[in-house]
Scaffold this motif. Structure first.
Motif, PDB file in Angstrom:
ATOM      1  N   ILE A  85       3.161  11.447   3.138  1.00 19.25           N
ATOM      2  CA  ILE A  85       2.538  10.937   1.992  1.00 19.25           C
ATOM      3  C   ILE A  85       2.770   9.068   2.440  1.00 19.25           C
ATOM      4  O   ILE A  85       1.816   8.546   2.373  1.00 19.25           O
ATOM      5  CB  ILE A  85       3.015  10.844   0.637  1.00 19.25           C
ATOM      6  CG1 ILE A  85       2.489  12.297  -0.089  1.00 19.25           C
ATOM      7  CG2 ILE A  85       2.556   9.810  -0.406  1.00 19.25           C
ATOM      8  CD1 ILE A  85       3.070  12.705  -1.243  1.00 19.25           C
ATOM      9  N   LYS A  86       3.949   8.830   2.960  1.00 20.23           N
ATOM     10  CA  LYS A  86       4.163   7.610   3.288  1.00 20.23           C
ATOM     11  C   LYS A  86       3.383   7.279   4.282  1.00 20.23           C
ATOM     12  O   LYS A  86       2.639   6.261   4.605  1.00 20.23           O
ATOM     13  CB  LYS A  86       5.553   7.332   3.641  1.00 20.23           C
ATOM     14  CG  LYS A  86       6.652   7.428   2.369  1.00 20.23           C
ATOM     15  CD  LYS A  86       8.103   7.108   2.868  1.00 20.23           C
ATOM     16  CE  LYS A  86       9.116   7.037   1.599  1.00 20.23           C
ATOM     17  NZ  LYS A  86      10.310   6.730   2.113  1.00 20.23           N
TER      18      LYS A  86
ATOM     19  N   ARG B 194       9.672  16.544   3.169  1.00 17.44           N
ATOM     20  CA  ARG B 194       8.542  16.222   4.474  1.00 17.44           C
ATOM     21  C   ARG B 194       7.434  15.760   3.858  1.00 17.44           C
ATOM     22  O   ARG B 194       6.736  15.189   4.402  1.00 17.44           O
ATOM     23  CB  ARG B 194       8.433  17.443   5.263  1.00 17.44           C
ATOM     24  CG  ARG B 194       9.698  17.815   6.031  1.00 17.44           C
ATOM     25  CD  ARG B 194       9.369  18.810   7.072  1.00 17.44           C
ATOM     26  NE  ARG B 194      10.430  19.093   7.934  1.00 17.44           N
ATOM     27  CZ  ARG B 194      10.790  19.997   8.848  1.00 17.44           C
ATOM     28  NH1 ARG B 194       9.476  20.558   9.195  1.00 17.44           N
ATOM     29  NH2 ARG B 194      11.862  20.253   9.698  1.00 17.44           N
ATOM     30  N   THR B 195       6.855  16.098   2.652  1.00 20.75           N
ATOM     31  CA  THR B 195       5.619  15.781   1.920  1.00 20.75           C
ATOM     32  C   THR B 195       5.695  14.404   1.773  1.00 20.75           C
ATOM     33  O   THR B 195       4.765  13.481   1.936  1.00 20.75           O
ATOM     34  CB  THR B 195       5.497  16.722   1.023  1.00 20.75           C
ATOM     35  OG1 THR B 195       5.312  18.077   1.101  1.00 20.75           O
ATOM     36  CG2 THR B 195       4.199  16.114   0.203  1.00 20.75           C
ATOM     37  N   MET B 196       7.203  13.705   1.225  1.00 21.11           N
ATOM     38  CA  MET B 196       7.130  12.372   0.977  1.00 21.11           C
ATOM     39  C   MET B 196       6.889  11.776   2.135  1.00 21.11           C
ATOM     40  O   MET B 196       6.212  10.365   2.174  1.00 21.11           O
ATOM     41  CB  MET B 196       8.568  12.478   0.263  1.00 21.11           C
ATOM     42  CG  MET B 196       8.819  12.981  -1.084  1.00 21.11           C
ATOM     43  SD  MET B 196       7.468  12.436  -2.054  1.00 21.11           S
ATOM     44  CE  MET B 196       7.841  10.764  -2.410  1.00 21.11           C
TER      45      MET B 196
ATOM     46  N   SER C 279       9.738   7.632  -5.255  1.00 23.35           N
ATOM     47  CA  SER C 279      10.056   8.192  -3.959  1.00 23.35           C
ATOM     48  C   SER C 279      11.477   8.517  -3.572  1.00 23.35           C
ATOM     49  O   SER C 279      11.939   9.439  -3.270  1.00 23.35           O
ATOM     50  CB  SER C 279       9.010   7.614  -2.566  1.00 23.35           C
ATOM     51  OG  SER C 279       9.207   8.376  -1.572  1.00 23.35           O
ATOM     52  N   LYS C 280      11.987   7.058  -3.879  1.00 25.87           N
ATOM     53  CA  LYS C 280      13.502   7.302  -3.309  1.00 25.87           C
ATOM     54  C   LYS C 280      14.393   7.976  -4.337  1.00 25.87           C
ATOM     55  O   LYS C 280      15.153   8.885  -3.980  1.00 25.87           O
ATOM     56  CB  LYS C 280      13.834   5.832  -3.517  1.00 25.87           C
ATOM     57  CG  LYS C 280      15.267   5.633  -3.227  1.00 25.87           C
ATOM     58  CD  LYS C 280      15.635   4.273  -2.832  1.00 25.87           C
ATOM     59  CE  LYS C 280      16.954   3.928  -2.683  1.00 25.87           C
ATOM     60  NZ  LYS C 280      17.618   2.280  -2.546  1.00 25.87           N
TER      61      LYS C 280
ATOM     62  N   LYS D 208       0.436   4.457   5.181  1.00 29.23           N
ATOM     63  CA  LYS D 208       0.393   3.446   6.072  1.00 29.23           C
ATOM     64  C   LYS D 208      -0.545   3.649   7.067  1.00 29.23           C
ATOM     65  O   LYS D 208      -1.273   2.327   7.514  1.00 29.23           O
ATOM     66  CB  LYS D 208       2.074   3.626   6.804  1.00 29.23           C
ATOM     67  CG  LYS D 208       2.121   2.841   7.972  1.00 29.23           C
ATOM     68  CD  LYS D 208       3.526   3.059   8.729  1.00 29.23           C
ATOM     69  CE  LYS D 208       3.630   2.004   9.874  1.00 29.23           C
ATOM     70  NZ  LYS D 208       2.577   1.895  10.757  1.00 29.23           N
ATOM     71  N   THR D 209      -1.087   4.588   7.250  1.00 30.33           N
ATOM     72  CA  THR D 209      -2.224   4.994   8.230  1.00 30.33           C
ATOM     73  C   THR D 209      -3.511   4.449   7.516  1.00 30.33           C
ATOM     74  O   THR D 209      -4.267   3.803   8.141  1.00 30.33           O
ATOM     75  CB  THR D 209      -2.554   6.462   8.499  1.00 30.33           C
ATOM     76  OG1 THR D 209      -1.349   6.861   8.972  1.00 30.33           O
ATOM     77  CG2 THR D 209      -3.722   6.689   9.481  1.00 30.33           C
ATOM     78  N   TYR D 210      -3.603   4.549   6.162  1.00 31.86           N
ATOM     79  CA  TYR D 210      -4.989   4.135   5.414  1.00 31.86           C
ATOM     80  C   TYR D 210      -4.828   2.633   5.571  1.00 31.86           C
ATOM     81  O   TYR D 210      -5.783   1.815   5.620  1.00 31.86           O
ATOM     82  CB  TYR D 210      -4.838   4.658   4.077  1.00 31.86           C
ATOM     83  CG  TYR D 210      -6.081   3.905   3.106  1.00 31.86           C
ATOM     84  CD1 TYR D 210      -7.017   4.757   3.197  1.00 31.86           C
ATOM     85  CD2 TYR D 210      -6.278   3.010   2.416  1.00 31.86           C
ATOM     86  CE1 TYR D 210      -8.218   4.509   2.594  1.00 31.86           C
ATOM     87  CE2 TYR D 210      -7.113   2.448   1.786  1.00 31.86           C
ATOM     88  CZ  TYR D 210      -8.154   3.245   1.774  1.00 31.86           C
ATOM     89  OH  TYR D 210      -9.477   2.946   1.275  1.00 31.86           O
ATOM     90  N   ASP D 211      -3.689   1.826   5.565  1.00 32.66           N
ATOM     91  CA  ASP D 211      -3.552   0.311   5.632  1.00 32.66           C
ATOM     92  C   ASP D 211      -4.042   0.048   6.989  1.00 32.66           C
ATOM     93  O   ASP D 211      -4.557  -0.906   7.331  1.00 32.66           O
ATOM     94  CB  ASP D 211      -2.246  -0.095   5.392  1.00 32.66           C
ATOM     95  CG  ASP D 211      -1.667   0.019   3.948  1.00 32.66           C
ATOM     96  OD1 ASP D 211      -2.634  -0.006   3.275  1.00 32.66           O
ATOM     97  OD2 ASP D 211      -0.459   0.162   3.812  1.00 32.66           O
TER      98      ASP D 211
END
Length: 948
Positions: free
Chosen positions: A143-144, A138-140, A5-6, A148-151
């Motif tokens: 996705i992040k 913005r997609t990246m 990602s970076k 995070k929301t799934y966590d």
């Protein structure tokens, strides 16, 4: 993933820096903004419009040039002479030059168009590239955010915050299905996504999230269902609120709210009750243990040992009451909260209220199966009463929960009736029958006090209401950790209250420590159960004391001799010994009071009928049930029907056989069982007094609408007592004195003497000598019989003597006034007894006999009035002899027959018999008693016991 990602972000930023050029101002540096650019479609339209404009301008120039050339040619043809060649040449040059200018302008326009188109295409390419790069960036970020929301979703599920978990899942689902072009659009902007335009759901990593999201949704459903079942197990308000919001926000939970609750209680009521019963069966089960888990519930209940029935019942009640208590918490929560975050909870509340009936019906069905499977026939009465008491309290608990316990109550009442009828028939009645058969019918030398009959209540209404209030208070309690009364009952082995003071309730486990030690020291001691300890201990002690009394006359001291107040037998004491059973059963066995009282009355009626059958005999083989008055006969028939009902209710096919007396000698050597008859007859009075003493208690224990049956029972029993005593003494004196031979002697006596009477006639002396001899024999045993018995014998003997005289006088063929005076003298002097024990007693029917003798002096005009007044006292043939020997003695035959016919009509109108006995010698005294014409038959119809 973070490294990739970076790296992608760095590459995108580098590309964006190179693209910052303005293609319109500086072709070398494309630094432009989004506002300076046009859409691809708009730019294409603009370029086409400019190209069209230039082409139209060029065409107009060409058309004007052609028009000018044509006009010049025409003018030149017309004015050929006016133009010189030089002018034409100049004009041609100008036209040529104009043409070239147009041509060059067209070329420049074409070059300008190409330049604009080329630069526009460059701008479009650069813009789209920058847009794609920004989308990637913005997609990246999306996705992040998704990861995070799934966590956060996992965290919400672990904390069982189901509403937030559902919102998080919905947010993730909306995000991964949102087109990428929308991410950069304005709020509310509507755009159509191209088929080739990618979205987050097209990415490989996001597709993995979709799979995980589906798994999380299943996990959410399982957690919601599990949390709801946990609330049913142990209610928690906050968790229940989260569950309800989950069902409201996500109606598509795998199992509906109603199904989860219904399935939970249906499954757990069966499983828990079965495991509870299995825990009591397992220690005593000798078969294959693995079969217990697959065994039907009813079959499993049959294996419960009778000693474990009460503990098993209490354990089942404890488990069931906890489940009902948690369900009550759910109902209370819904009563408090009608809405939840804007959601209406009306449907859920209605479902909860409606479902409670199904839950309690399932509990009733299982408890009914349990009670029907247990074999109560070999239970002691106190054990059964304790079980019934506990079940009744549990029914009160269920009534308070659902306001309806018809099924279990009907089952309990049916079992109760069957058990009590069986116990009453097989144990009490058979025991009384055995005692009657083996009793020697000698009175106990014991002074009985009716205070000893004050059976203490072991379970009055206040005690029962107290237990019911306790369990209902537990159900209504708002304290989560309140102690379950059924748990206390499991530990204390019952619900009995030992003492109540200052609102403190001390629940006793039945036997105190002192009683336990006493029982261990003396195992043979008769210690009652906890239920009957308070009520029957005093009576048991009384029985133990009475059993030690000796019946032999020679060991009774003068100081210990009892009064004549009560005549007590061993058989009657057996009845008293069982009275506490009926009293305590009436206190506890609710809804069966009438059946228990029916059994209670059958006990007394059976005793009275047995006494009549055994002692109301005359020694000539006459059936004791024959020649008795109709009311007593109905009493006997009702008793027979009552015994048949007991057999039917107890499922006993064999009929109840009355006892046969084998211990009493009815021969002349034993004075025709005079002492035994006296004891049995006077003992009926004692038994009746016992029933009267318990009458107020019975009235108190029976329902209000049925209290009248107690009074009716006492009245019937009192009448039966008087009539049975009458028949016992009557048939004894008939057997002992033998009055029959005296009738012909009286009838054959000379009642036409010439001299006035100076002494009692021989027939009278012989009759009274027989009576006196029998009375002397009776008084010889006066230490064994009561004064009431002596009076009973005296009444029967003198009454039969009077009736014998009356019958003999009615058979006299000749009579004069001196003979009539002889009758009066014999009656006046013959009944004077020198016995002090009976001298004060009146002579029954003596006045009627005197009136009969005096009737010989009647005048014709007095006959009709006298007959009407004495229709019930004398038979027709007796009145006929008065007419024949008295008033109509001198009448002619026709006149005499007319007078007799007139009297006959009076008897016929009154419905009385007019038959005349054929002879005095052809009938025995016993058959004479049977006759409707006899004095005894008249006495049965007309006299009352009090007048006897």
């Amino acid at each position: 993933k973070k490294f990739m990602s970076k790296t992608i972000e760095q590459l995108v930023q580098s590309e964006l820096q190179q693209l910052k050029v303005d293609p319109l101002k500086n072709p070398e540096k494309n630094d432009y903004t989004r506002d300076e650019l046009k859409d691809t479609e708009a730019l294409s339209i603009c370029l086409n419009r400019e190209d069209h404009t230039y082409m139209m301008a060029l065409r107009r120039v060409q058309m004007e040039l052609e028009e000018t050339t044509k006009k010049l040619g025409e003018e030149n043809a017309k004015n050929n002479d006016n133009y010189s060649g030089k002018d034409i040449q100049n004009l041609a040059q100008e036209i040529e030059m104009a043409y070239k200018s147009c041509k060059e302008g067209k070329e420049r326009i074409r070059h300008a168009k190409e330049s604009i188109a080329l630069n526009g295409l460059k701008v479009i390419v650069h813009y789209r590239k920058k847009k794609r790069l920004i989308d990637v960036l913005r997609t990246m970020k999306e996705i992040k955010l998704i990861f995070k929301t799934y966590d956060d979703l996992d965290d919400h599920l672990s904390r069982r915050d189901f509403p937030k978990a559902i919102e998080t899942m919905r947010s993730i689902a909306n995000t991964i299905h949102l087109p990428l072009s929308m991410l950069l659009g304005e709020k509310g902007e509507k755009s159509k996504r191209n088929i080739d335009e990618p979205s987050l759901s097209d990415l490989h990593c996001v597709k993995g999230i979709e799979k995980k999201l589906a798994s999380s949704e299943k996990r959410l459903d399982d957690n919601v269902i599990g949390a709801l079942e946990e609330c049913c197990e142990n209610f928690k308000g906050r968790l229940y609120k989260s569950v309800l919001l989950a069902y409201k926000k996500k109606p598509s939970v795998r199992l509906s709210y109603k199904k989860v609750i219904t399935d939970y209680y249906e499954r757990n009521i069966m499983n828990r009750l079965k495991k509870t019963v299995e825990s009591f069966v397992y220690p005593r089960y000798d078969g294959d243990i693995t079969q217990l888990s697959t065994m039907h519930f009813g079959d499993l209940c049959k294996l419960v040992h009778f000693e474990d029935v009460l503990p098993c019942c209490l354990a089942v009640f404890s488990v069931t009451s906890d489940m009902i208590k948690n369900y009550t918490w759910i109902m209370k929560w819904h009563q408090r909260y009608q809405t939840l975050e804007g959601y209406q909870l009306t449907n859920e509340q209605k479902m909860i209220e409606k479902n409670k009936m199904d839950i309690w019906n399932k509990v009733q069905k299982r408890m009914s199966d349990f009670l029907q499977a247990v074999q109560f026939s070999h239970f002691k009465i106190d054990q059964f009463l304790q079980i019934f008491h506990c079940v009744n309290i549990f029914i009160a608990y269920g009534d308070h929960f659902s306001h309806q316990s018809v099924g279990l109550r009907e089952t309990l009442v049916g079992i109760c009736k069957t058990y009590f009828y069986t116990f009453h028939r097989n144990q009490i009645l058979e025991g009384i029958k055995m005692m009657i058969e083996n009793d020697n019918w000698r009175r106990f030398n014991y002074k009985f006090k009716f205070d000893e009959l004050n059976i203490q209540s072991i379970h009055d209404a206040s005690t029962h209401e107290l237990h019911c209030k306790r369990v209902c208070a537990y159900l209504d309690s708002n304290v989560q950790d309140d102690v379950n009364p059924f748990d206390i009952a499991v530990k204390q082995k019952g619900f009995e209250v030992e003492s109540i003071s200052d609102g403190t309730i001390n629940v006793s486990d039945g036997y105190s420590e002192k009683k336990r030690k006493s029982l261990e020291a003396n195992p043979s001691a008769n210690v009652s159960s906890p239920l009957s300890m308070n009520g029957s201990l005093e009576m048991n002690q009384l029985m133990e004391g009475l059993d030690k009394l000796q019946l032999k006359e020679d060991i009774v001291d003068e100081e210990e001799k009892v009064s004549d107040e009560h005549v007590i037998t061993n058989a009657s004491l057996s009845i008293i010994k069982n009275l506490s059973t009926y009293m305590h059963s009436l206190e506890i066995l609710h809804d069966c009071e009438i059946d228990i009282f029916f059994c209670y009355t059958t006990l007394f009626k059976l005793y009275f009928v047995c006494v009549h059958r055994m002692f109301a005999i005359d020694g000539q083989g006459t059936d004791p049930l024959q020649d008795i008055d109709e009311k007593l006969k109905r009493f006997m028939e009702v008793t027979d029907k009552s015994l048949s009902t007991c057999n039917k209710q107890a499922n006993v096919k064999a009929s109840f056989n009355y006892p046969t007396q084998t211990m009493v000698n009815f021969s002349a050597d034993n004075s025709f069982a005079m002492r035994e008859r006296a004891t049995a007859a006077e003992n009926l009075k004692f038994v009746l007094e016992v029933a009267k003493h318990l009458e107020p208690r019975m009235v108190q224990l029976l329902p209000k609408k049925k209290k009248g049956i107690v009074t009716d029972f006492i009245q019937d029993l009192s009448y039966a007592k008087d009539r049975i005593r009458y028949y016992i003494y009557e048939r004894y004196v008939i057997q002992a004195i033998q009055f029959e031979p005296h009738v012909p002697k009286i009838a054959s006596h000379n009642f036409t003497p010439s001299n006035p009477p100076e002494a009692v006639s021989p027939y009278m002396l012989n009759l009274m000598t027989a009576v006196r001899t029998s009375l002397n024999e009776m008084l010889y045993y006066k230490e064994d019989i009561s004064k009431e018995a002596i009076k009973g014998f005296w009444d029967a003997a003198t009454r039969n003597a009077v009736e014998t005289l009356l019958d003999g006088y009615a058979r006299v063929k000749k009579l004069n006034e001196i003979g009539q005076a002889q009758m009066q003298f014999d009656v006046q002097q013959g009944f004077q007894m020198p016995l002090s024990e009976v001298s004060a007693y009146p002579i029954p029917k003596i006045d009627a006999l005197k009136e009969y003798i005096n009737a010989y002096y009647l005048q014709e005009d007095q006959v009709e009035t006298w007959v009407k007044d004495h229709l019930e006292q004398f038979d027709f043939y007796q009145v006929e002899r008065i007419l024949v020997l008295g008033v109509a003695k001198e009448y002619k035959k026709k006149t005499k027959n007319a007078l007799i016919q007139k009297v006959e009509q009076l008897y016929t109108a009154a419905g009385l018999s007019i038959e005349t006995p054929s002879s005095t010698t052809s009938k025995s005294m016993n058959s004479f008693v049977k006759s409707s014409k006899s004095i005894m038959a008249r006495f049965k119809k007309k006299s009352t016991p009090s007048k006897n």
